[in-house]
Design a protein around this motif. Structure first.
Motif, PDB file in Angstrom:
ATOM      1  N   GLN A  59       3.788  -0.212  -8.301  1.00 48.78           N
ATOM      2  CA  GLN A  59       5.165   0.278  -8.356  1.00 48.78           C
ATOM      3  C   GLN A  59       5.898   0.027  -7.043  1.00 48.78           C
ATOM      4  N   LYS A  60       5.213   0.282  -5.933  1.00 54.33           N
ATOM      5  CA  LYS A  60       5.864   0.072  -4.634  1.00 54.33           C
ATOM      6  C   LYS A  60       6.052  -1.419  -4.348  1.00 54.33           C
ATOM      7  N   LEU A  61       5.162  -2.245  -4.837  1.00 53.09           N
ATOM      8  CA  LEU A  61       5.338  -3.686  -4.699  1.00 53.09           C
ATOM      9  C   LEU A  61       6.539  -4.154  -5.507  1.00 53.09           C
ATOM     10  N   GLN A  62       6.643  -3.644  -6.736  1.00 54.24           N
ATOM     11  CA  GLN A  62       7.717  -4.071  -7.626  1.00 54.24           C
ATOM     12  C   GLN A  62       9.088  -3.624  -7.101  1.00 54.24           C
ATOM     13  N   ASN A  63       9.116  -2.485  -6.384  1.00 57.19           N
ATOM     14  CA  ASN A  63      10.374  -1.962  -5.834  1.00 57.19           C
ATOM     15  C   ASN A  63      10.496  -2.205  -4.334  1.00 57.19           C
ATOM     16  N   THR A  72      12.775  -3.289   4.375  1.00 53.67           N
ATOM     17  CA  THR A  72      12.877  -2.172   5.325  1.00 53.67           C
ATOM     18  C   THR A  72      11.895  -1.048   5.009  1.00 53.67           C
ATOM     19  N   ASP A  73      11.133  -1.196   3.915  1.00 50.44           N
ATOM     20  CA  ASP A  73      10.200  -0.135   3.529  1.00 50.44           C
ATOM     21  C   ASP A  73       9.166   0.118   4.621  1.00 50.44           C
ATOM     22  N   ARG A  74       8.741   1.375   4.696  1.00 44.43           N
ATOM     23  CA  ARG A  74       7.704   1.735   5.665  1.00 44.43           C
ATOM     24  C   ARG A  74       6.307   1.403   5.139  1.00 44.43           C
ATOM     25  N   TYR A  75       6.233   1.019   3.889  1.00 46.05           N
ATOM     26  CA  TYR A  75       4.929   0.755   3.295  1.00 46.05           C
ATOM     27  C   TYR A  75       4.384  -0.604   3.751  1.00 46.05           C
ATOM     28  N   PRO A  76       3.126  -0.663   4.147  1.00 50.11           N
ATOM     29  CA  PRO A  76       2.537  -1.930   4.607  1.00 50.11           C
ATOM     30  C   PRO A  76       2.442  -2.950   3.476  1.00 50.11           C
ATOM     31  N   ILE A  77       2.687  -4.204   3.812  1.00 50.28           N
ATOM     32  CA  ILE A  77       2.565  -5.299   2.861  1.00 50.28           C
ATOM     33  C   ILE A  77       1.629  -6.345   3.444  1.00 50.28           C
ATOM     34  N   GLN A  78       0.779  -6.930   2.593  1.00 49.52           N
ATOM     35  CA  GLN A  78      -0.153  -7.960   3.042  1.00 49.52           C
ATOM     36  C   GLN A  78      -0.288  -9.051   1.982  1.00 49.52           C
ATOM     37  N   TYR A  79      -0.596 -10.234   2.460  1.00 44.11           N
ATOM     38  CA  TYR A  79      -0.983 -11.347   1.596  1.00 44.11           C
ATOM     39  C   TYR A  79      -2.473 -11.541   1.818  1.00 44.11           C
ATOM     40  N   TYR A  89       0.828  -1.205   0.000  1.00 45.69           N
ATOM     41  CA  TYR A  89       0.000   0.000   0.000  1.00 45.69           C
ATOM     42  C   TYR A  89       0.865   1.258   0.000  1.00 45.69           C
ATOM     43  N   GLY A  90       0.462   2.249  -0.807  1.00 43.55           N
ATOM     44  CA  GLY A  90       1.176   3.516  -0.872  1.00 43.55           C
ATOM     45  C   GLY A  90       0.721   4.488   0.197  1.00 43.55           C
ATOM     46  N   GLU A  91       1.189   5.724   0.083  1.00 43.31           N
ATOM     47  CA  GLU A  91       0.855   6.753   1.073  1.00 43.31           C
ATOM     48  C   GLU A  91      -0.644   7.017   1.149  1.00 43.31           C
ATOM     49  N   ASP A  92      -1.346   6.813   0.030  1.00 46.01           N
ATOM     50  CA  ASP A  92      -2.786   7.066  -0.011  1.00 46.01           C
ATOM     51  C   ASP A  92      -3.610   5.889   0.500  1.00 46.01           C
TER      52      ASP A  92
END
Length: 329
Positions: free
Chosen positions: A100-104, A108-115, A91-94
């Motif tokens: 794009q954020k998933l691909q990169n 350590t990213d601050r962006y949340p990731i979920q399955y 998920y991005g800032e919005d």
């Protein structure tokens, strides 16, 4: 066969190929025999969990454990033999899924990731694929433990129009309509599951790039193609949607692929300043419409796909003539 690179990934010799949805030209519809889920903008992923090991991999059997360790570690907390089907999303800032954020993505990213798990193919040694979708989802919801990373993907029953309207308002990619009584058909694309898109999207093969102009670095645009009736045909160029980082990273991947001649089976427009490359890399684009001559209008680059081979990329056309509630689209 050449596979795209996934960070730390390897090709499994044995894996489950997921069931796939058919793109539909239907508008969103209401029907008591169907349920509706969000179409997530991420990577499709199968998880196989047993007492011996955990596997997390793409639709082509390329492992995701090194690329998305937060998801992989969260899966280890699940007890019992199970095979899950879902989508990895960042998920991005919005707060919306960002391909794009998933691909990169970096761990350590601050962006949340979920399955986001929407199906269950097997549980405790029992094959569930012949059960209906609603039965499988009920079993999945009851079995899946609470987790901020591995989450049950809920759905709306019957009322697809209102659900699609909300998805459109938020600006998500679209919805997936699924027959409630559909069985799970491993490796098949079927009209029992339908993609109803809010935005136009297409996977494309990168076959070349143009020289940069002005202050632009690395390249100006990417030349895109798809497979159509067995031939590699151009669908236009994409020159927007890039960041300084993505320009650099894509260019670094393209340089080793440079070739002297065009790989296309049909001529491309304005090919004079194109540097051709081996048709290996696959990307996601969004666009407004497809022209009569088969080119995309106003395309925007979203990112490279690491879970798709070029041989799989065809022009995605909606299935016509599908009838729901006795009405033809």
């Amino acid at each position: 066969m050449k596979y795209p690179r996934i960070e730390g990934g390897r090709k499994l010799t044995s894996f489950v190929s997921p069931m796939k949805a058919q793109l539909s030209d239907l508008l969103a519809f209401d029907n008591k025999d169907w349920l509706f889920e969000i179409k997530w903008d991420g990577y499709r992923a199968i998880a196989e969990i047993s007492n011996k090991e955990v596997k997390l991999y793409s639709r082509n059997g390329l492992t995701f454990d090194k690329a998305y360790p937060k998801v992989f570690e969260a899966l280890k907390a699940i007890k019992g033999d199970v095979v899950l089907d879902g989508e990895i999303v960042v998920y991005g800032e919005d707060g919306k899924p960002s391909f794009q954020k998933l691909q990169n993505y970096k761990n350590t990213d601050r962006y949340p990731i979920q399955y986001l798990v929407f199906d269950c193919l097997a549980l405790k040694g029992r094959d569930l694929t012949r059960l209906s979708l609603v039965e499988r989802k009920a079993i999945l919801k009851k079995f899946l433990p609470e987790s901020p990373v591995v989450m049950y993907c809920d759905h709306v029953e019957d009322y697809g129009k209102a659900f699609f309207a909300e998805v459109k308002k938020i600006g998500l990619e679209g919805i997936i309509a699924k027959k409630k009584l559909s069985t799970y058909q491993i490796g098949k694309r079927t009209s029992d599951w339908l993609k109803i898109k809010n935005v136009q999207g297409q996977e494309a093969i990168i076959v070349g790039y143009t020289e940069p102009k002005g202050s632009r670095s690395h390249f100006g645009s990417l030349v895109l193609a798809v497979k159509n009736k067995g031939k590699l045909v151009p669908i236009g160029n994409v020159g927007t949607g890039f960041t300084d980082r993505s320009l650099k990273e894509v260019y670094a991947k393209l340089k080793p692929l440079v070739r002297k001649t065009s790989p296309l089976d049909a001529p491309a427009k304005d090919a004079a300043d194109v540097t051709w490359v081996e048709p290996t890399l696959v990307c996601n684009i969004r666009f407004t419409e497809m022209t009569e001559d088969g080119s995309v209008r106003h395309p925007v680059f979203e990112g490279l796909r690491v879970d798709k081979m070029a041989a799989e990329v065809v022009l995605e056309k909606p299935k016509k003539g599908k009838t729901v509630k006795g009405r033809k689209s």
